[in-house]
Design a protein around this motif. Structure first.
Motif, PDB file in Angstrom:
ATOM      1  N   MET A   1      32.191  13.362  51.263  1.00  0.00           N
ATOM      2  CA  MET A   1      33.395  13.200  50.443  1.00  0.00           C
ATOM      3  C   MET A   1      34.288  14.433  50.597  1.00  0.00           C
ATOM      4  SD  MET A   1      33.631  12.456  46.351  1.00  0.00           S
ATOM      5  CE  MET A   1      35.217  12.327  45.541  1.00  0.00           C
ATOM      6  N   ALA A   2      35.619  14.211  50.738  1.00  0.00           N
ATOM      7  CA  ALA A   2      36.551  15.313  50.954  1.00  0.00           C
ATOM      8  C   ALA A   2      36.701  16.148  49.690  1.00  0.00           C
ATOM      9  CB  ALA A   2      37.911  14.777  51.388  1.00  0.00           C
ATOM     10  N   GLU A   3      36.814  17.456  49.881  1.00  0.00           N
ATOM     11  CA  GLU A   3      37.040  18.378  48.774  1.00  0.00           C
ATOM     12  C   GLU A   3      38.540  18.622  48.650  1.00  0.00           C
ATOM     13  OE1 GLU A   3      35.833  22.958  47.442  1.00  0.00           O
ATOM     14  OE2 GLU A   3      35.355  22.208  49.457  1.00  0.00           O
ATOM     15  N   ALA A   4      39.087  18.512  47.445  1.00  0.00           N
ATOM     16  CA  ALA A   4      40.511  18.703  47.206  1.00  0.00           C
ATOM     17  C   ALA A   4      40.756  20.113  46.680  1.00  0.00           C
ATOM     18  CB  ALA A   4      41.034  17.669  46.216  1.00  0.00           C
ATOM     19  N   GLN A   5      41.664  20.856  47.350  1.00  0.00           N
ATOM     20  CA  GLN A   5      41.979  22.221  46.951  1.00  0.00           C
ATOM     21  C   GLN A   5      43.483  22.431  46.946  1.00  0.00           C
ATOM     22  OE1 GLN A   5      39.410  23.894  50.172  1.00  0.00           O
ATOM     23  NE2 GLN A   5      38.531  25.152  48.539  1.00  0.00           N
ATOM     24  N   GLU A   6      43.977  23.218  45.988  1.00  0.00           N
ATOM     25  CA  GLU A   6      45.403  23.498  45.914  1.00  0.00           C
ATOM     26  C   GLU A   6      45.769  24.650  46.851  1.00  0.00           C
ATOM     27  OE1 GLU A   6      48.783  24.898  42.655  1.00  0.00           O
ATOM     28  OE2 GLU A   6      47.044  23.738  41.966  1.00  0.00           O
ATOM     29  N   ALA A   7      46.911  24.523  47.521  1.00  0.00           N
ATOM     30  CA  ALA A   7      47.383  25.546  48.456  1.00  0.00           C
ATOM     31  C   ALA A   7      48.898  25.647  48.354  1.00  0.00           C
ATOM     32  CB  ALA A   7      46.960  25.199  49.885  1.00  0.00           C
ATOM     33  N   VAL A   8      49.464  26.653  49.030  1.00  0.00           N
ATOM     34  CA  VAL A   8      50.916  26.849  49.066  1.00  0.00           C
ATOM     35  C   VAL A   8      51.375  26.812  50.520  1.00  0.00           C
ATOM     36  CG1 VAL A   8      52.837  28.403  48.539  1.00  0.00           C
ATOM     37  CG2 VAL A   8      50.887  28.280  46.989  1.00  0.00           C
ATOM     38  N   VAL A   9      52.439  26.056  50.792  1.00  0.00           N
ATOM     39  CA  VAL A   9      52.997  25.986  52.142  1.00  0.00           C
ATOM     40  C   VAL A   9      53.744  27.286  52.432  1.00  0.00           C
ATOM     41  CG1 VAL A   9      54.620  24.790  53.662  1.00  0.00           C
ATOM     42  CG2 VAL A   9      53.188  23.474  52.078  1.00  0.00           C
ATOM     43  N   THR A  10      53.377  27.959  53.518  1.00  0.00           N
ATOM     44  CA  THR A  10      54.033  29.218  53.881  1.00  0.00           C
ATOM     45  C   THR A  10      54.922  29.091  55.121  1.00  0.00           C
ATOM     46  OG1 THR A  10      52.092  29.926  55.165  1.00  0.00           O
ATOM     47  CG2 THR A  10      52.180  30.582  52.843  1.00  0.00           C
ATOM     48  N   ALA A  11      54.786  28.015  55.891  1.00  0.00           N
ATOM     49  CA  ALA A  11      55.669  27.766  57.035  1.00  0.00           C
ATOM     50  C   ALA A  11      55.486  26.320  57.471  1.00  0.00           C
ATOM     51  CB  ALA A  11      55.363  28.713  58.200  1.00  0.00           C
ATOM     52  N   VAL A  12      56.527  25.760  58.079  1.00  0.00           N
ATOM     53  CA  VAL A  12      56.492  24.380  58.558  1.00  0.00           C
ATOM     54  C   VAL A  12      56.806  24.380  60.046  1.00  0.00           C
ATOM     55  CG1 VAL A  12      57.462  22.056  58.329  1.00  0.00           C
ATOM     56  CG2 VAL A  12      57.219  23.514  56.301  1.00  0.00           C
ATOM     57  N   PHE A  13      55.926  23.739  60.835  1.00  0.00           N
ATOM     58  CA  PHE A  13      56.096  23.661  62.294  1.00  0.00           C
ATOM     59  C   PHE A  13      56.004  22.197  62.719  1.00  0.00           C
ATOM     60  CE2 PHE A  13      53.543  27.488  61.259  1.00  0.00           C
ATOM     61  CZ  PHE A  13      54.470  28.470  61.555  1.00  0.00           C
ATOM     62  N   GLY A  14      57.089  21.443  62.502  1.00  0.00           N
ATOM     63  CA  GLY A  14      57.064  20.032  62.893  1.00  0.00           C
ATOM     64  C   GLY A  14      55.992  19.273  62.137  1.00  0.00           C
ATOM     65  N   SER A  40      61.837  12.900  44.702  1.00  0.00           N
ATOM     66  CA  SER A  40      62.651  13.883  45.423  1.00  0.00           C
ATOM     67  C   SER A  40      63.478  13.161  46.472  1.00  0.00           C
ATOM     68  CB  SER A  40      61.755  14.934  46.093  1.00  0.00           C
ATOM     69  OG  SER A  40      62.535  15.812  46.888  1.00  0.00           O
ATOM     70  N   GLU A  41      64.785  13.503  46.542  1.00  0.00           N
ATOM     71  CA  GLU A  41      65.638  12.902  47.569  1.00  0.00           C
ATOM     72  C   GLU A  41      65.266  13.403  48.958  1.00  0.00           C
ATOM     73  OE1 GLU A  41      69.935  12.076  46.672  1.00  0.00           O
ATOM     74  OE2 GLU A  41      69.566  13.618  45.170  1.00  0.00           O
ATOM     75  N   ASP A  42      64.775  14.624  49.041  1.00  0.00           N
ATOM     76  CA  ASP A  42      64.391  15.206  50.334  1.00  0.00           C
ATOM     77  C   ASP A  42      62.877  15.319  50.376  1.00  0.00           C
ATOM     78  OD1 ASP A  42      64.217  16.444  52.754  1.00  0.00           O
ATOM     79  OD2 ASP A  42      65.147  18.326  52.141  1.00  0.00           O
ATOM     80  N   ARG A  43      62.234  14.286  50.922  1.00  0.00           N
ATOM     81  CA  ARG A  43      60.773  14.266  50.956  1.00  0.00           C
ATOM     82  C   ARG A  43      60.255  14.868  52.253  1.00  0.00           C
ATOM     83  NH1 ARG A  43      57.759   9.517  47.686  1.00  0.00           N
ATOM     84  NH2 ARG A  43      58.768   9.908  45.678  1.00  0.00           N
ATOM     85  N   ARG A  44      60.583  16.125  52.437  1.00  0.00           N
ATOM     86  CA  ARG A  44      60.049  16.891  53.554  1.00  0.00           C
ATOM     87  C   ARG A  44      59.392  18.139  52.992  1.00  0.00           C
ATOM     88  NH1 ARG A  44      65.597  16.671  56.962  1.00  0.00           N
ATOM     89  NH2 ARG A  44      66.335  16.815  54.838  1.00  0.00           N
ATOM     90  N   LEU A  45      58.256  18.491  53.536  1.00  0.00           N
ATOM     91  CA  LEU A  45      57.581  19.696  53.080  1.00  0.00           C
ATOM     92  C   LEU A  45      58.424  20.921  53.419  1.00  0.00           C
ATOM     93  CD1 LEU A  45      53.861  18.963  54.080  1.00  0.00           C
ATOM     94  CD2 LEU A  45      54.782  19.134  51.765  1.00  0.00           C
ATOM     95  N   VAL A  46      58.476  21.860  52.477  1.00  0.00           N
ATOM     96  CA  VAL A  46      59.212  23.108  52.690  1.00  0.00           C
ATOM     97  C   VAL A  46      58.339  24.262  52.208  1.00  0.00           C
ATOM     98  CG1 VAL A  46      61.483  22.034  52.437  1.00  0.00           C
ATOM     99  CG2 VAL A  46      60.333  22.974  50.419  1.00  0.00           C
ATOM    100  N   VAL A  47      58.720  25.472  52.608  1.00  0.00           N
ATOM    101  CA  VAL A  47      57.968  26.636  52.158  1.00  0.00           C
ATOM    102  C   VAL A  47      58.032  26.721  50.639  1.00  0.00           C
ATOM    103  CG1 VAL A  47      58.279  27.929  54.292  1.00  0.00           C
ATOM    104  CG2 VAL A  47      59.937  28.190  52.456  1.00  0.00           C
ATOM    105  N   GLY A  48      56.920  27.120  50.049  1.00  0.00           N
ATOM    106  CA  GLY A  48      56.837  27.216  48.603  1.00  0.00           C
ATOM    107  C   GLY A  48      56.248  25.984  47.952  1.00  0.00           C
TER     108      GLY A  48
END
Length: 282
Positions: A1-14, A40-48
């Motif tokens: 079973m997958a473990e769920a963990q919270e993280a923060v996006v620090t950069a996006v590369f495609g 969200s109108e802009d459903r793209r991952l961003v930093v933060g």
């Protein structure tokens, strides 16, 4: 079973993102059908972005996006839709150069308005003051009188860097402004370990050359984060109604509270305190 963990996006590369998960930095893919816990109108991952990463023996993948506390948004050039620059930012340092590239107070105004509209605390930073401050002196006091924190800095000579560092401690701070104003140089002066590429000024145009090509979230020694962003030459505001614009100028908003009419346009209405303050030179 997958473990769920919270993280923060620090950069996006495609199709990949770099996330900080506890003490780990991972580059992982994200699911095509992400679960968004907020519209969200802009459903793209961003930093933060705060995300949920699912991990199992096969690896890790971003599966969910948690609600965004704040978003700094601009209008996409040539498009009628918003583009989120960064999420969950506490404050923004809006950087102009004292001389080169030539400071543009109207772009400064647009960026400050965008911060107010997003609920992000703005800070004004005039960098490269070792070049002289004669171009900013005629109007800089207007921003100080309006209540903005204004820092005069030089990444080259370290002038003002101590005060700027203290303003960043423990917060997530976005650095924004035109190319060539020294955003990356300021961040390198704050923490030499970043080793960010620093830009230069074109002899032909007097404008800065892009060095930062994608936004990235960087941890601050002692706590907090900074967001380094690509240079901005124009900034389209998104979803800001005219009647809300007054609230984005603190000096006007303070007088508008005393106007005779709550929906005063500050144009012809009797009892307009904003017009009276202009006439009185306040």
């Amino acid at each position: 079973m997958a473990e769920a963990q919270e993280a923060v996006v620090t950069a996006v590369f495609g199709p990949l993102v770099r996330v900080q998960l506890g003490e780990e930095n991972l580059v992982v893919p994200f699911r095509r059908k992400l679960i968004w816990h907020q519209d969200s109108e802009d459903r793209r991952l961003v930093v933060g972005d705060r995300v949920i990463v699912h991990r199992d023996k096969g690896g890790a993948v971003v599966a969910e996006v948690l609600p965004r506390k704040t978003t700094l948004t601009r209008k996409s050039p040539g498009e009628e839709r918003p583009r989120v620059i960064a999420a969950n930012v506490d404050q923004a340092v809006v950087v102009l150069a004292a001389k080169l590239p030539e400071p543009n107070p109207r772009l400064l105004d647009r960026l400050l308005v965008a911060c107010h509209h997003a609920g992000i605390r703005p800070i004004v930073c005039i960098n490269k003051v070792d070049q002289g401050t004669e171009l900013v002196e005629p109007w800089l006091s207007d921003y100080q009188d309006a209540g903005y924190e204004v820092y005069l800095t030089s990444a080259r000579t370290a002038r003002g860097m101590g005060n700027l560092k203290r303003a960043l401690s423990g917060k997530t701070t976005l650095f924004c402004g035109p190319s060539g104003v020294g955003k990356s140089a300021l961040l390198n002066a704050i923490h030499p370990g970043y080793r960010l590429q620093e830009g230069s000024i074109s002899d032909a145009t007097g404008k800065g050359r892009h060095t930062t090509t994608t936004a990235q979230l960087l941890p601050l020694p002692g706590g907090g984060f900074v967001v380094d962003t690509p240079g901005i030459r124009e900034f389209g505001l998104w979803d800001l109604k005219p009647e809300k614009l007054t609230e984005c100028f603190p000096d006007i908003a303070s007088w508008a509270e005393s106007c005779a009419f709550s929906n005063c346009s500050h144009d012809r209405e009797p009892g307009c305190q904003v017009r009276r303050a202009v006439e009185d030179g306040k």
